[in-house]
Write an enzyme that holds these catalytic residues in place. Structure first.
Site, short mmCIF file in Angstrom:
data_model
loop_
_atom_site.label_atom_id
_atom_site.label_comp_id
_atom_site.label_asym_id
_atom_site.label_seq_id
_atom_site.Cartn_x
_atom_site.Cartn_y
_atom_site.Cartn_z
N GLY A 1 0.77 -1.24 0.00
CA GLY A 1 0.00 0.00 0.00
C GLY A 1 0.80 1.28 0.00
N SER A 2 2.00 1.26 -0.59
CA SER A 2 2.77 2.51 -0.58
C SER A 2 2.12 3.56 -1.48
CB SER A 2 4.23 2.26 -0.97
OG SER A 2 4.35 1.94 -2.33
N ARG B 1 -13.72 -15.94 -11.36
CA ARG B 1 -13.42 -14.50 -11.39
C ARG B 1 -14.70 -13.69 -11.40
NH1 ARG B 1 -8.14 -13.20 -12.12
NH2 ARG B 1 -6.84 -14.80 -13.07
N ASN C 1 -5.68 3.04 -13.01
CA ASN C 1 -4.65 2.10 -12.55
C ASN C 1 -3.28 2.74 -12.65
OD1 ASN C 1 -3.56 -0.52 -11.85
ND2 ASN C 1 -3.00 -0.81 -13.99
N HIS D 1 0.66 1.49 -13.38
CA HIS D 1 1.42 0.34 -13.85
C HIS D 1 2.91 0.71 -13.87
CE1 HIS D 1 2.20 -3.40 -15.89
NE2 HIS D 1 2.99 -2.74 -16.70
N GLU E 1 6.05 6.79 -9.02
CA GLU E 1 4.65 6.36 -8.85
C GLU E 1 3.97 7.21 -7.79
OE1 GLU E 1 3.80 2.15 -8.45
OE2 GLU E 1 5.68 1.62 -9.40
#
Ligand code: GRF
Length: 207
Positions: A12-13, A61, A103, A105, A170
């Site tokens: 969870g950084s 899923r 998102n 990536h 990020e």
């Protein structure tokens, strides 16, 4: 104020960076598919509601994604934020949150979609690597790009050193992208995202 639900699987950084950026957004809930995810403690420490939906309890899923969607919809967020969420989502889920699913990536997409991006970047011998924030569309790690950041690859890099250098970026670009979203500045046009009021500096060309 807009609200988000953040989906995590691990330490969870990125979640921490988002929380600490004090964005004009309400984090309605953090959901993890792993009971022991470190990110849960980060959320709890800041009085953010958490849920665990353990994917191992579901046979398919579709069943997992259905439970996930039900949990998300209780908070009716404006955006679902994938922050190190390590499950591939079904087309039905992606369709349900079309333009509302974002998102991060750890590569400069479209290079190195999928797993082990840093190892693959080193194997490919690229000199520039980085990370990408993008809206999610059907293909894996694909969709309109909001922001990217590049880092150099050094001769003596190993996977861990390169990952650490990318992670710093990020933690900078995900809060930035969410800030733009919070201010309603992002418009998706086909594959491209327009950012209102954001001037990208371009070098002057010599005459
Ligand atoms: C990040 O590198 C993210 O880009 C990737 O998984 C990692 C998650 O890290 N998909 P954290 O849980 O946010 O620390």
């Amino acid at each position: 104020m807009k609200s988000i639900v953040v989906l995590i699987s691990g330490r969870g950084s990125n979640l921490r960076a988002i929380v600490e950026a004090r964005l004009p957004l309400r984090i309605a809930r953090v959901i993890s598919n792993r009971p022991g995810a470190g990110g849960l403690a980060i959320a709890e420490g800041r009085n953010i509601a958490t849920s665990v939906i353990d994917h191992r309890r579901f046979d398919t899923r579709e069943a997992f994604d259905g439970a996930l969607a039900s949990a998300i919809d209780e908070d009716a967020p404006d955006l679902v934020v994938l922050a190190g969420f390590m499950r591939v989502l079904t087309a039905g889920f992606v369709e349900r949150y079309r333009r509302k699913l974002i998102n991060i990536h750890p590569s400069l997409l479209p290079a190195f979609a999928g797993l082990h991006t840093h190892r693959r970047a080193l194997e490919a011998g690229v000199k520039i690597h980085g990370c990408t924030v993008h809206f999610v569309s059907f293909a894996l790690d694909n969709g309109p790009i909001v922001i990217q950041a590049a880092v150099p690859v050094r001769d003596d890099d190993d996977e861990a050193a390169l990952a650490a250098r990318v992670l710093v970026e990020e933690h900078r670009i995900y809060p930035q992208a969410l800030h733009w979203f919070a201010e309603d500045r992002l418009t998706i046009e086909g594959n491209r995202v327009r950012i209102a009021g954001h001037e990208v500096e371009t070098p002057e060309l010599a005459a």
